[in-house]
Design a protein around this motif. Sequence first.
Motif, PDB file in Angstrom:
ATOM      1  N   THR A  29     -43.347  19.411 -30.072  1.00 24.19           N
ATOM      2  CA  THR A  29     -43.709  18.629 -31.256  1.00 24.19           C
ATOM      3  C   THR A  29     -43.971  19.582 -32.404  1.00 24.19           C
ATOM      4  OG1 THR A  29     -46.085  18.662 -30.800  1.00 24.19           O
ATOM      5  CG2 THR A  29     -44.802  16.883 -29.773  1.00 24.19           C
ATOM      6  N   ALA A  30     -44.241  19.001 -33.583  1.00 28.04           N
ATOM      7  CA  ALA A  30     -44.554  19.822 -34.752  1.00 28.04           C
ATOM      8  C   ALA A  30     -45.856  20.592 -34.552  1.00 28.04           C
ATOM      9  CB  ALA A  30     -44.644  18.942 -35.993  1.00 28.04           C
ATOM     10  N   GLU A  31     -46.699  20.133 -33.643  1.00 27.64           N
ATOM     11  CA  GLU A  31     -47.981  20.788 -33.385  1.00 27.64           C
ATOM     12  C   GLU A  31     -47.876  21.892 -32.342  1.00 27.64           C
ATOM     13  OE1 GLU A  31     -47.779  17.332 -33.586  1.00 27.64           O
ATOM     14  OE2 GLU A  31     -48.462  17.546 -35.676  1.00 27.64           O
ATOM     15  N   SER A  32     -46.742  22.037 -31.696  1.00 20.51           N
ATOM     16  CA  SER A  32     -46.577  23.083 -30.688  1.00 20.51           C
ATOM     17  C   SER A  32     -46.707  24.449 -31.354  1.00 20.51           C
ATOM     18  CB  SER A  32     -45.210  22.960 -30.003  1.00 20.51           C
ATOM     19  OG  SER A  32     -45.084  21.716 -29.338  1.00 20.51           O
ATOM     20  N   ASP A  33     -47.566  25.295 -30.804  1.00 25.13           N
ATOM     21  CA  ASP A  33     -47.803  26.596 -31.430  1.00 25.13           C
ATOM     22  C   ASP A  33     -47.138  27.716 -30.645  1.00 25.13           C
ATOM     23  OD1 ASP A  33     -49.372  26.592 -29.187  1.00 25.13           O
ATOM     24  OD2 ASP A  33     -51.272  26.900 -30.221  1.00 25.13           O
ATOM     25  N   GLY A  34     -47.172  28.899 -31.218  1.00 26.36           N
ATOM     26  CA  GLY A  34     -46.536  30.053 -30.604  1.00 26.36           C
ATOM     27  C   GLY A  34     -45.179  30.318 -31.237  1.00 26.36           C
ATOM     28  N   PHE A  35     -44.801  31.582 -31.325  1.00 24.85           N
ATOM     29  CA  PHE A  35     -43.533  31.960 -31.957  1.00 24.85           C
ATOM     30  C   PHE A  35     -42.347  31.259 -31.314  1.00 24.85           C
ATOM     31  CE2 PHE A  35     -39.717  34.553 -32.254  1.00 24.85           C
ATOM     32  CZ  PHE A  35     -39.648  34.830 -33.605  1.00 24.85           C
ATOM     33  N   TRP A  36     -42.296  31.240 -29.969  1.00 22.55           N
ATOM     34  CA  TRP A  36     -41.177  30.639 -29.239  1.00 22.55           C
ATOM     35  C   TRP A  36     -41.001  29.177 -29.610  1.00 22.55           C
ATOM     36  CZ3 TRP A  36     -37.061  31.866 -26.403  1.00 22.55           C
ATOM     37  CH2 TRP A  36     -36.508  30.904 -25.550  1.00 22.55           C
ATOM     38  N   ASN A  37     -42.126  28.437 -29.650  1.00 21.91           N
ATOM     39  CA  ASN A  37     -42.068  27.007 -29.946  1.00 21.91           C
ATOM     40  C   ASN A  37     -41.779  26.733 -31.420  1.00 21.91           C
ATOM     41  OD1 ASN A  37     -42.631  26.100 -27.303  1.00 21.91           O
ATOM     42  ND2 ASN A  37     -44.819  26.431 -27.607  1.00 21.91           N
ATOM     43  N   GLU A  38     -42.452  27.455 -32.306  1.00 27.65           N
ATOM     44  CA  GLU A  38     -42.367  27.160 -33.734  1.00 27.65           C
ATOM     45  C   GLU A  38     -41.038  27.558 -34.363  1.00 27.65           C
ATOM     46  OE1 GLU A  38     -45.718  28.413 -36.087  1.00 27.65           O
ATOM     47  OE2 GLU A  38     -47.087  28.187 -34.390  1.00 27.65           O
ATOM     48  N   TYR A  39     -40.481  28.677 -33.914  1.00 28.16           N
ATOM     49  CA  TYR A  39     -39.318  29.219 -34.615  1.00 28.16           C
ATOM     50  C   TYR A  39     -38.001  29.110 -33.847  1.00 28.16           C
ATOM     51  CZ  TYR A  39     -42.873  31.145 -37.682  1.00 28.16           C
ATOM     52  OH  TYR A  39     -43.925  31.280 -38.546  1.00 28.16           O
ATOM     53  N   ILE A  40     -38.065  28.702 -32.597  1.00 26.30           N
ATOM     54  CA  ILE A  40     -36.829  28.584 -31.822  1.00 26.30           C
ATOM     55  C   ILE A  40     -36.666  27.172 -31.264  1.00 26.30           C
ATOM     56  CG2 ILE A  40     -35.540  29.425 -29.808  1.00 26.30           C
ATOM     57  CD1 ILE A  40     -36.765  32.152 -30.239  1.00 26.30           C
ATOM     58  N   VAL A  41     -37.604  26.740 -30.406  1.00 25.85           N
ATOM     59  CA  VAL A  41     -37.436  25.462 -29.712  1.00 25.85           C
ATOM     60  C   VAL A  41     -37.559  24.273 -30.657  1.00 25.85           C
ATOM     61  CG1 VAL A  41     -38.242  23.988 -27.831  1.00 25.85           C
ATOM     62  CG2 VAL A  41     -38.293  26.479 -27.572  1.00 25.85           C
ATOM     63  N   TYR A  42     -38.612  24.233 -31.471  1.00 25.15           N
ATOM     64  CA  TYR A  42     -38.820  23.062 -32.336  1.00 25.15           C
ATOM     65  C   TYR A  42     -37.697  22.885 -33.362  1.00 25.15           C
ATOM     66  CZ  TYR A  42     -40.934  19.679 -35.468  1.00 25.15           C
ATOM     67  OH  TYR A  42     -41.174  18.563 -36.240  1.00 25.15           O
ATOM     68  N   PRO A  43     -37.236  23.943 -34.054  1.00 28.45           N
ATOM     69  CA  PRO A  43     -36.105  23.750 -34.981  1.00 28.45           C
ATOM     70  C   PRO A  43     -34.862  23.219 -34.279  1.00 28.45           C
ATOM     71  CG  PRO A  43     -37.202  25.833 -35.434  1.00 28.45           C
ATOM     72  CD  PRO A  43     -37.792  25.316 -34.164  1.00 28.45           C
ATOM     73  N   LEU A  44     -34.592  23.682 -33.069  1.00 23.90           N
ATOM     74  CA  LEU A  44     -33.429  23.184 -32.331  1.00 23.90           C
ATOM     75  C   LEU A  44     -33.640  21.727 -31.918  1.00 23.90           C
ATOM     76  CD1 LEU A  44     -32.668  26.324 -30.133  1.00 23.90           C
ATOM     77  CD2 LEU A  44     -31.248  25.404 -31.971  1.00 23.90           C
ATOM     78  N   SER A  45     -34.878  21.383 -31.541  1.00 29.90           N
ATOM     79  CA  SER A  45     -35.196  19.995 -31.192  1.00 29.90           C
ATOM     80  C   SER A  45     -34.993  19.079 -32.400  1.00 29.90           C
ATOM     81  CB  SER A  45     -36.640  19.902 -30.686  1.00 29.90           C
ATOM     82  OG  SER A  45     -37.014  18.549 -30.469  1.00 29.90           O
ATOM     83  N   MET A  46     -35.458  19.530 -33.578  1.00 26.10           N
ATOM     84  CA  MET A  46     -35.285  18.743 -34.795  1.00 26.10           C
ATOM     85  C   MET A  46     -33.809  18.614 -35.152  1.00 26.10           C
ATOM     86  SD  MET A  46     -38.035  17.487 -35.826  1.00 26.10           S
ATOM     87  CE  MET A  46     -37.399  16.942 -37.410  1.00 26.10           C
ATOM     88  N   MET A  47     -33.051  19.656 -34.893  1.00 23.89           N
ATOM     89  CA  MET A  47     -31.610  19.627 -35.164  1.00 23.89           C
ATOM     90  C   MET A  47     -30.945  18.542 -34.321  1.00 23.89           C
ATOM     91  SD  MET A  47     -29.050  22.902 -35.042  1.00 23.89           S
ATOM     92  CE  MET A  47     -27.382  22.833 -35.697  1.00 23.89           C
ATOM     93  N   ILE A  48     -31.296  18.474 -33.039  1.00 25.86           N
ATOM     94  CA  ILE A  48     -30.753  17.445 -32.154  1.00 25.86           C
ATOM     95  C   ILE A  48     -31.145  16.061 -32.656  1.00 25.86           C
ATOM     96  CG2 ILE A  48     -30.839  16.468 -29.829  1.00 25.86           C
ATOM     97  CD1 ILE A  48     -31.329  19.318 -28.784  1.00 25.86           C
ATOM     98  N   THR A  49     -32.413  15.908 -33.045  1.00 32.26           N
ATOM     99  CA  THR A  49     -32.917  14.607 -33.501  1.00 32.26           C
ATOM    100  C   THR A  49     -32.225  14.161 -34.785  1.00 32.26           C
ATOM    101  OG1 THR A  49     -35.081  15.071 -32.503  1.00 32.26           O
ATOM    102  CG2 THR A  49     -34.982  13.334 -34.168  1.00 32.26           C
TER     103      THR A  49
END
Length: 259
Positions: A29-49
């Motif tokens: 989610t947008a609240e997920s913290d940490g470099f891995w979540n904020e800059y890699i996983v979440y942007p890719l998740s938003m891209m899919i959405t």
Amino acid sequence: MKKRILILITLIGVTALLSGCMDYNKPITAESDGFWNEYIVYPLSMMITKFAEWMGGSYGLSIIVVTLIIRLAILPLMIKQTRNSKAMQALQPEMQKLREKYKSKDAQSQQKLQQETMALFQTHGVNPLAGCFPLIIQMPILIGFYHAIVRTQEIKNHNFLWFDLGNPDPIYLLPLIAGATTFIQQKMMMAGTANQNPQMAMMLYIMPVMIIIFAINFPAALSLYWVVGNLFMIIQTYFIKGPELRGQPAVGKTGGAKK
């Protein structure tokens, strides 16, 4: 020095991978913290959405499109990695001669072997570590996309074709296709190298079986991602290694020294 660099890179890669695996079961989610979540996983998740929204809510089509976009983005790295691999393969006969010449295990012979091997690389303009850097760069992207698919909750609530994206394929067709395309892609990549690297032949059969086993138990969204990625790799490999796949001898361009 080069061994230290390789060890350092390996440690960094393992650390990044482990840090990503720690949150494997946590929704992104947008609240997920940490470099891995904020800059890699979440942007890719938003891209899919976002692509799903543009495609009438089809997360299946979105996964296909985003997979192709990512594969196209890392295509230059894959081409560089493949070319370096072919250059290294072209030098294998000469490297084998050096190993036979300095087959003694004493320190002096091994040091001489390393020196002449590095001189051989320099003469032909080949960097033995060049094939590692593209892999190091692309792996976080591919693993991040893998996490994005698993951890995006919206994907689990949609279906595509005959399967639910959040559940395993009920008829096991996608896992079988994923395994078959993995075999074909690896077979193509090994064209012209199997005889010189017999140990790789075992992986030709182990990897497809592992992919099938994983795909049977994992959500079908991941199987779809594997199938699309494999099909792209098959087409890519066909164009990169065309002569070898058609049984023609490959032109051994090893980037010889400039005069």
